[in-house]
Write a protein that holds these residues in place. Structure first.
Motif, mmCIF file in Angstrom:
data_model
loop_
_atom_site.group_PDB
_atom_site.id
_atom_site.type_symbol
_atom_site.label_atom_id
_atom_site.label_comp_id
_atom_site.label_asym_id
_atom_site.label_seq_id
_atom_site.Cartn_x
_atom_site.Cartn_y
_atom_site.Cartn_z
ATOM 1 N N LEU A 93 33.233 -51.817 51.441
ATOM 2 C CA LEU A 93 32.880 -51.389 52.782
ATOM 3 C C LEU A 93 33.808 -52.079 53.772
ATOM 4 N N ASN A 94 34.939 -51.472 54.019
ATOM 5 C CA ASN A 94 35.895 -52.097 54.925
ATOM 6 C C ASN A 94 35.968 -51.396 56.270
ATOM 7 N N LYS A 95 35.345 -50.230 56.324
ATOM 8 C CA LYS A 95 35.341 -49.458 57.574
ATOM 9 C C LYS A 95 33.945 -48.925 57.825
ATOM 10 N N ALA A 96 33.772 -48.350 58.993
ATOM 11 C CA ALA A 96 32.486 -47.720 59.281
ATOM 12 C C ALA A 96 32.274 -46.559 58.317
ATOM 13 N N ALA A 97 31.014 -46.373 57.871
ATOM 14 C CA ALA A 97 30.758 -45.291 56.928
ATOM 15 C C ALA A 97 29.421 -44.636 57.206
ATOM 16 N N ASN A 98 29.330 -43.372 56.809
ATOM 17 C CA ASN A 98 28.051 -42.673 56.816
ATOM 18 C C ASN A 98 27.310 -43.066 55.556
ATOM 19 N N ILE A 99 26.094 -43.529 55.687
ATOM 20 C CA ILE A 99 25.345 -43.813 54.459
ATOM 21 C C ILE A 99 24.469 -42.602 54.195
ATOM 22 N N ILE A 100 24.650 -42.020 53.025
ATOM 23 C CA ILE A 100 23.997 -40.753 52.708
ATOM 24 C C ILE A 100 22.486 -40.875 52.845
ATOM 25 N N ASN A 101 21.951 -41.887 52.191
ATOM 26 C CA ASN A 101 20.525 -42.102 52.388
ATOM 27 C C ASN A 101 20.228 -43.578 52.301
ATOM 28 N N CYS A 102 19.180 -43.981 52.990
ATOM 29 C CA CYS A 102 18.885 -45.401 53.076
ATOM 30 C C CYS A 102 17.689 -45.695 52.186
ATOM 31 N N LYS A 103 17.892 -46.596 51.229
ATOM 32 C CA LYS A 103 16.812 -46.905 50.282
ATOM 33 C C LYS A 103 15.584 -47.481 50.974
ATOM 34 N N ARG A 104 15.833 -48.204 52.053
ATOM 35 C CA ARG A 104 14.707 -48.834 52.745
ATOM 36 C C ARG A 104 13.850 -47.766 53.442
ATOM 37 N N ILE A 105 14.543 -46.779 54.056
ATOM 38 C CA ILE A 105 13.785 -45.703 54.705
ATOM 39 C C ILE A 105 13.062 -44.879 53.640
ATOM 40 N N GLU A 106 13.777 -44.613 52.530
ATOM 41 C CA GLU A 106 13.136 -43.864 51.436
ATOM 42 C C GLU A 106 11.862 -44.560 50.973
#
Ligand SMILES: Nc1ncnc2c1ncn2[C@@H]1O[C@H](COP(=O)(O)OP(=O)(O)O)[C@@H](O)[C@H]1O
Ligand SMILES: [Mg+2]
Length: 376
Positions: A93-106
């Motif tokens: 993770l060296n740049k900003a990224a879209n996280i497809i889904n968040c395990k914590r929210i799931e």
């Protein structure tokens, strides 16, 4: 439209830069910046994980977390792994990224911990300055599944600014600690040069004056003064030692050896591969060693101590061992006594590992292993 966007972006960066400039405390700074960032953009929820060099993460700031993520004292934000943290660990993770889904929210949705306000995804940006990484900035908004390149670029600029500010605050903190050690050294030197010398003069004067009189009562009084000043000198010596170990400038090994001598212990020292250590590490090791030697003197019922300080690759290990009477030590059930607790806390402060093993009749071994940073 393009121009408007650009101006808005610059305003955001300016406001945030101003907030960052004022900051002297990392957590307060993160809270403020997060709040400003979300107010200025049309994003509405965010949180920051600070991740230390050992890889432990902590929720350092959050803004507008939905109930599902705040459930049970935000436990889902404080425990367990997730995609973004794993990617950070893996150095992917060296740049900003879209996280497809968040395990914590799931997890929050699956377990019905409460409202998630339509948040399913988040953007994640590493907080870094140069080669140093400090953690992650995560940003989300209701029903937002994708962050545009412009949005990610803006988040990246903000994250970079935050990283630089964390770096600055940490450097200031380091300098402050260094100044504190210097100040203590100065105080020790002053005490040594002033009060110590005066006490010494009193003692000598009392001794000399005794020779000038034949009156026993006066002689006794002078002897008493002599004794008292001798006592005060000994106390002073201890105090100065506490403040500043004579010989720490020659390294921790010789300082401990000297201290053992002051206590009347016979110490043997083994040193391997140690060159100068950063002064805050040396300071903590010195305090730990001092307490360990105090304990040998007070409790071990032996006068022999073995000291060892070895450096291998990027770790330093210090061992203080006596073959005295030992004691029953059970890490879990041992009542927290100041000395042992202090040693442990100091070791923890420098990311070290504290280990004590003792058994009745065969003595006590204390060992501390601390990691060094590569540039040392
Ligand atoms: N080297 C040692 N040998 C024998 N007993 C020890 C040694 N170090 C510590 N202890 C035991 O552990 C107890 C706790 O130590 P510490 O936390 O330093 O407290 P204190 O020295 O003030 O008693 C001591 O009271 C003593 O019984
Ligand atoms: Mg003690």
């Amino acid at each position: 439209m393009m121009k408007d966007n650009r101006i808005h972006e610059l305003t955001t960066l300016k406001v945030i830069a101003e907030k960052l400039n004022e900051a002297t405390d990392v957590k307060i700074m993160l809270k403020d910046v997060l709040c400003e960032l979300l107010k200025l953009t049309d994003l509405n929820t965010g949180w920051v994980f600070l991740i230390d060099k050992q890889g432990e993460y902590e929720l350092a700031a959050e803004y507008n977390l939905p109930a599902g993520l705040s459930w049970n004292k935000k436990i889902v934000m404080c425990e367990g792994g997730c995609w973004c943290i794993n990617r950070y660990y893996d150095d992917r993770l060296n740049k900003a990224a879209n996280i497809i889904n968040c395990k914590r929210i799931e997890a929050a949705i699956k377990n019905n911990w409460g409202e998630t306000n339509g948040i399913t995804h988040h953007a994640t940006v590493p907080l870094q300055a140069g080669n140093e990484k400090f953690g992650l900035l995560n940003i989300a908004a209701p029903n937002k599944k994708h962050f545009t390149d412009e949005e990610l670029a803006l988040l990246e600029s903000v994250a970079f600014q935050i990283g630089t500010a964390i770096n600055r605050i940490q450097l200031v903190e380091k300098a402050r600690k260094h100044a504190l050690i210097e100040e203590r050294n100065r105080l020790a030197q002053d005490l040594h040069d002033s009060v110590n010398q005066l006490l010494f003069s009193i003692m000598l004067t009392a001794r000399g004056t005794k020779e000038l009189t034949i009156e026993t009562e006066v002689k006794d009084m002078l002897s008493y003064i002599q004794e008292l000043s001798q006592e005060a000198l000994t106390e002073m010596k201890g105090l100065i030692w506490q403040l500043r170990p004579q010989g720490l400038e020659n390294g921790i090994g010789s300082a401990l050896l000297n201290y053992a001598n002051v206590l009347g212990l016979k110490a043997e020292l083994n040193i391997e591969g140690v060159c100068t250590l950063p002064c805050h590490l040396e300071e903590e090791l010195w305090r730990i060693g001092q307490e360990a030697l105090n304990n040998c003197k007070k409790h071990a019922e032996t006068t022999e101590v073995f000291l060892s300080i070895t450096r291998k690759n990027y770790t330093v290990k210090m061992i203080i061992e006596d073959k005295g009477i030992g004691f029953q030590y059970d890490e879990k059930n041992h009542l927290p006594s100041m000395g042992l607790r202090g040693m442990k806390e100091r070791a923890k402060k420098i990311n070290g590992n504290f280990n004590l093993s003792s058994s009745l009749g065969s003595g006590t071994i204390i060992s501390i292993t601390i990691p060094l940073q590569k540039e040392v």
